[in-house]
Design a protein around this motif. Structure first.
Motif, PDB file in Angstrom:
ATOM      1  N   ALA A   1     -18.444  -8.944   3.435  1.00  0.00           N
ATOM      2  CA  ALA A   1     -18.491 -10.041   2.465  1.00  0.00           C
ATOM      3  C   ALA A   1     -19.691  -9.896   1.540  1.00  0.00           C
ATOM      4  CB  ALA A   1     -18.533 -11.381   3.193  1.00  0.00           C
ATOM      5  N   VAL A   2     -20.841  -9.486   2.097  1.00  0.00           N
ATOM      6  CA  VAL A   2     -22.048  -9.309   1.281  1.00  0.00           C
ATOM      7  C   VAL A   2     -21.834  -8.187   0.270  1.00  0.00           C
ATOM      8  CG1 VAL A   2     -24.490  -8.677   1.330  1.00  0.00           C
ATOM      9  CG2 VAL A   2     -23.555 -10.186   3.094  1.00  0.00           C
ATOM     10  N   LYS A   3     -21.267  -7.078   0.723  1.00  0.00           N
ATOM     11  CA  LYS A   3     -21.006  -5.958  -0.178  1.00  0.00           C
ATOM     12  C   LYS A   3     -19.993  -6.344  -1.257  1.00  0.00           C
ATOM     13  CE  LYS A   3     -22.003  -2.121   2.986  1.00  0.00           C
ATOM     14  NZ  LYS A   3     -21.448  -0.925   3.669  1.00  0.00           N
ATOM     15  N   SER A   4     -18.949  -7.055  -0.853  1.00  0.00           N
ATOM     16  CA  SER A   4     -17.926  -7.466  -1.820  1.00  0.00           C
ATOM     17  C   SER A   4     -18.521  -8.373  -2.889  1.00  0.00           C
ATOM     18  CB  SER A   4     -16.782  -8.187  -1.099  1.00  0.00           C
ATOM     19  OG  SER A   4     -16.119  -7.328  -0.201  1.00  0.00           O
ATOM     20  N   ALA A   5     -19.364  -9.308  -2.462  1.00  0.00           N
ATOM     21  CA  ALA A   5     -19.991 -10.217  -3.424  1.00  0.00           C
ATOM     22  C   ALA A   5     -20.918  -9.457  -4.368  1.00  0.00           C
ATOM     23  CB  ALA A   5     -20.755 -11.306  -2.681  1.00  0.00           C
ATOM     24  N   ALA A   6     -21.656  -8.475  -3.837  1.00  0.00           N
ATOM     25  CA  ALA A   6     -22.555  -7.686  -4.684  1.00  0.00           C
ATOM     26  C   ALA A   6     -21.768  -6.935  -5.751  1.00  0.00           C
ATOM     27  CB  ALA A   6     -23.355  -6.712  -3.824  1.00  0.00           C
ATOM     28  N   ILE A   7     -20.607  -6.427  -5.380  1.00  0.00           N
ATOM     29  CA  ILE A   7     -19.761  -5.708  -6.343  1.00  0.00           C
ATOM     30  C   ILE A   7     -19.219  -6.668  -7.401  1.00  0.00           C
ATOM     31  CG2 ILE A   7     -17.582  -4.454  -6.592  1.00  0.00           C
ATOM     32  CD1 ILE A   7     -18.158  -3.353  -3.696  1.00  0.00           C
ATOM     33  N   LEU A   8     -18.678  -7.783  -6.949  1.00  0.00           N
ATOM     34  CA  LEU A   8     -18.055  -8.734  -7.869  1.00  0.00           C
ATOM     35  C   LEU A   8     -19.063  -9.402  -8.796  1.00  0.00           C
ATOM     36  CD1 LEU A   8     -15.560 -10.346  -5.341  1.00  0.00           C
ATOM     37  CD2 LEU A   8     -14.937  -8.965  -7.325  1.00  0.00           C
ATOM     38  N   CYS A   9     -20.296  -9.557  -8.329  1.00  0.00           N
ATOM     39  CA  CYS A   9     -21.318 -10.227  -9.131  1.00  0.00           C
ATOM     40  C   CYS A   9     -22.127  -9.256  -9.991  1.00  0.00           C
ATOM     41  CB  CYS A   9     -22.266 -11.016  -8.224  1.00  0.00           C
ATOM     42  SG  CYS A   9     -21.477 -12.405  -7.365  1.00  0.00           S
ATOM     43  N   SER A  10     -21.819  -7.971  -9.904  1.00  0.00           N
ATOM     44  CA  SER A  10     -22.545  -6.991 -10.713  1.00  0.00           C
ATOM     45  C   SER A  10     -22.102  -7.086 -12.171  1.00  0.00           C
ATOM     46  CB  SER A  10     -22.283  -5.578 -10.183  1.00  0.00           C
ATOM     47  OG  SER A  10     -20.927  -5.213 -10.394  1.00  0.00           O
ATOM     48  N   PRO A  11     -22.902  -6.568 -13.102  1.00  0.00           N
ATOM     49  CA  PRO A  11     -22.532  -6.642 -14.525  1.00  0.00           C
ATOM     50  C   PRO A  11     -21.206  -5.959 -14.846  1.00  0.00           C
ATOM     51  CG  PRO A  11     -24.857  -6.087 -14.280  1.00  0.00           C
ATOM     52  CD  PRO A  11     -24.254  -6.012 -12.908  1.00  0.00           C
ATOM     53  N   ASP A  12     -20.882  -4.882 -14.112  1.00  0.00           N
ATOM     54  CA  ASP A  12     -19.626  -4.153 -14.347  1.00  0.00           C
ATOM     55  C   ASP A  12     -18.968  -3.899 -12.989  1.00  0.00           C
ATOM     56  OD1 ASP A  12     -17.562  -2.426 -14.974  1.00  0.00           O
ATOM     57  OD2 ASP A  12     -18.734  -1.242 -16.400  1.00  0.00           O
ATOM     58  N   PRO A  13     -18.186  -4.860 -12.477  1.00  0.00           N
ATOM     59  CA  PRO A  13     -17.605  -4.720 -11.136  1.00  0.00           C
ATOM     60  C   PRO A  13     -16.754  -3.465 -10.962  1.00  0.00           C
ATOM     61  CG  PRO A  13     -17.433  -6.983 -11.873  1.00  0.00           C
ATOM     62  CD  PRO A  13     -17.899  -6.189 -13.055  1.00  0.00           C
ATOM     63  N   ALA A  14     -15.978  -3.091 -11.982  1.00  0.00           N
ATOM     64  CA  ALA A  14     -15.115  -1.913 -11.851  1.00  0.00           C
ATOM     65  C   ALA A  14     -15.946  -0.648 -11.665  1.00  0.00           C
ATOM     66  CB  ALA A  14     -14.210  -1.789 -13.076  1.00  0.00           C
ATOM     67  N   LYS A  15     -16.972  -0.489 -12.479  1.00  0.00           N
ATOM     68  CA  LYS A  15     -17.831   0.692 -12.377  1.00  0.00           C
ATOM     69  C   LYS A  15     -18.573   0.701 -11.044  1.00  0.00           C
ATOM     70  CE  LYS A  15     -21.599   3.104 -14.759  1.00  0.00           C
ATOM     71  NZ  LYS A  15     -22.518   3.073 -15.939  1.00  0.00           N
ATOM     72  N   THR A  16     -19.090  -0.454 -10.636  1.00  0.00           N
ATOM     73  CA  THR A  16     -19.823  -0.552  -9.372  1.00  0.00           C
ATOM     74  C   THR A  16     -18.914  -0.221  -8.195  1.00  0.00           C
ATOM     75  OG1 THR A  16     -21.241  -2.270 -10.322  1.00  0.00           O
ATOM     76  CG2 THR A  16     -21.223  -2.073  -7.927  1.00  0.00           C
ATOM     77  N   TRP A  17     -17.701  -0.749  -8.215  1.00  0.00           N
ATOM     78  CA  TRP A  17     -16.742  -0.511  -7.140  1.00  0.00           C
ATOM     79  C   TRP A  17     -16.403   0.974  -7.009  1.00  0.00           C
ATOM     80  CZ3 TRP A  17     -14.365  -1.640  -2.855  1.00  0.00           C
ATOM     81  CH2 TRP A  17     -13.090  -1.142  -2.575  1.00  0.00           C
ATOM     82  N   VAL A  18     -16.031   1.591  -8.108  1.00  0.00           N
ATOM     83  CA  VAL A  18     -15.605   2.994  -8.065  1.00  0.00           C
ATOM     84  C   VAL A  18     -16.761   3.908  -7.666  1.00  0.00           C
ATOM     85  CG1 VAL A  18     -14.726   4.920  -9.432  1.00  0.00           C
ATOM     86  CG2 VAL A  18     -13.728   2.641  -9.704  1.00  0.00           C
ATOM     87  N   SER A  19     -17.942   3.692  -8.226  1.00  0.00           N
ATOM     88  CA  SER A  19     -19.073   4.571  -7.908  1.00  0.00           C
ATOM     89  C   SER A  19     -19.515   4.402  -6.456  1.00  0.00           C
ATOM     90  CB  SER A  19     -20.243   4.303  -8.861  1.00  0.00           C
ATOM     91  OG  SER A  19     -20.727   2.980  -8.714  1.00  0.00           O
ATOM     92  N   HIS A  20     -19.446   3.190  -5.950  1.00  0.00           N
ATOM     93  CA  HIS A  20     -19.826   2.971  -4.551  1.00  0.00           C
ATOM     94  C   HIS A  20     -18.829   3.636  -3.609  1.00  0.00           C
ATOM     95  CE1 HIS A  20     -21.496   1.108  -0.998  1.00  0.00           C
ATOM     96  NE2 HIS A  20     -20.312   0.595  -0.696  1.00  0.00           N
ATOM     97  N   MET A  21     -17.549   3.550  -3.927  1.00  0.00           N
ATOM     98  CA  MET A  21     -16.529   4.080  -3.029  1.00  0.00           C
ATOM     99  C   MET A  21     -16.350   5.586  -3.155  1.00  0.00           C
ATOM    100  SD  MET A  21     -15.638   1.479  -1.273  1.00  0.00           S
ATOM    101  CE  MET A  21     -14.064   1.794  -0.472  1.00  0.00           C
ATOM    102  N   THR A  22     -16.691   6.160  -4.303  1.00  0.00           N
ATOM    103  CA  THR A  22     -16.523   7.604  -4.471  1.00  0.00           C
ATOM    104  C   THR A  22     -17.812   8.377  -4.214  1.00  0.00           C
ATOM    105  OG1 THR A  22     -16.904   7.373  -6.856  1.00  0.00           O
ATOM    106  CG2 THR A  22     -14.620   7.363  -6.095  1.00  0.00           C
ATOM    107  N   ASP A  23     -18.943   7.830  -4.650  1.00  0.00           N
ATOM    108  CA  ASP A  23     -20.218   8.542  -4.522  1.00  0.00           C
ATOM    109  C   ASP A  23     -21.182   7.866  -3.556  1.00  0.00           C
ATOM    110  OD1 ASP A  23     -19.277  10.270  -6.527  1.00  0.00           O
ATOM    111  OD2 ASP A  23     -20.015   8.915  -8.093  1.00  0.00           O
ATOM    112  N   ASN A  24     -20.730   6.773  -2.947  1.00  0.00           N
ATOM    113  CA  ASN A  24     -21.588   5.990  -2.050  1.00  0.00           C
ATOM    114  C   ASN A  24     -22.853   5.515  -2.757  1.00  0.00           C
ATOM    115  OD1 ASN A  24     -21.790   4.765   0.476  1.00  0.00           O
ATOM    116  ND2 ASN A  24     -23.147   6.355   1.264  1.00  0.00           N
TER     117      ASN A  24
END
Length: 247
Positions: free
Chosen positions: A168-191
């Motif tokens: 939940a904490v990670k999901s909120a950090a992604i959703l609340c970031s300035p660019d959720p799509a970019k944050t999501w993809v970079s976290h899941m592909t490049d950690n």
């Protein structure tokens, strides 16, 4: 002159000075709730998960118990409960449990609340899918790698924190970031490390409710515009086939 009068019985009684009491219609007995005893026996094992329906199943004398968290089975007295059952047709090799969950979780892709999802676009984005994923899901990471191989695709990702305590904490950090799509993809592909959590309104509770309403059981899950779904990870070629109308 003699006149014969024909009076209703009630009026005749009054005319003769007697008293007549009309019969009061009997109140029909309230029907007993089907399988009430079974529900009473099974409910304590489910905690706060409500029972939506109990009915005969396709499997012999077993009863099917429908809950928002999935299907369970019991006998006609509720003397035992079967959790996490996967029934396979031995003739066709079809997953009967998955079929039943799909029946119960029918959906219209056009009705999905896509505003609650992270939107990523490849190419012209003309083909559209929706996914349910968790930032701690290993197969979700593999799925993103496969989705990169599919051209002209728009992906709406509903984050559902179900895998770990910090999901939940990670999901909120992604959703609340300035660019959720970019944050999501970079976290899941490049950690890539996630930004520090900030307070913002997130759709996580709504996403969780939708996840259960659709009878999904794990991440990733993929929903197609054909109003069909596939549970779990599948490779790019199977995604292409599903987008083309195959299985």
């Amino acid at each position: 002159m003699f006149i014969k009068l024909s009076l209703p019985a009630a009026l005749l009684g009054l005319a003769l000075g007697g008293s007549v009491h009309a019969a009061t219609p009997a109140t029909p007995a309230k029907p007993l709730k089907p399988y009430a005893d079974v529900e009473k026996a099974v409910a304590p094992l489910l905690g706060n998960v409500p029972i939506e329906k109990i009915s005969p199943s396709k499997f012999g004398t077993l009863l099917e118990v429908v809950t928002p968290r999935g299907l369970i089975y019991t006998d006609k007295t509720g003397s035992f409960v079967l959790f996490d059952v996967t029934a396979i047709d031995t003739r066709t090799q079809e997953n009967l449990t998955e079929q039943r969950n799909n029946e119960l979780g029918k959906f219209e892709f056009a009705d999905l609340p896509l505003k609650d999802a992270i939107k990523t676009v490849r190419g012209d984005g003309s083909r559209v899918i929706a996914t349910f994923e968790d930032p701690n899901c290993g197969y979700c990471r593999k799925l993103i790698g496969e989705l990169k191989k599919v051209d002209n695709l728009t992906v709406y990702t509903f984050l559902v924190p179900i895998m770990a305590a910090d999901s939940a904490v990670k999901s909120a950090a992604i959703l609340c970031s300035p660019d959720p799509a970019k944050t999501w993809v970079s976290h899941m592909t490049d950690n890539s490390p996630l930004p520090a959590a900030t307070d913002c309104a997130t759709p996580l509770e709504r996403n969780a409710a939708l996840y259960h309403k659709l009878r999904l059981n794990g991440t990733p899950a993929i929903l197609f515009q054909s109003n069909t779904r596939t549970p779990g990870y599948i490779p790019a070629e199977r995604i292409e086939a599903r987008l083309a109308g195959g299985k």
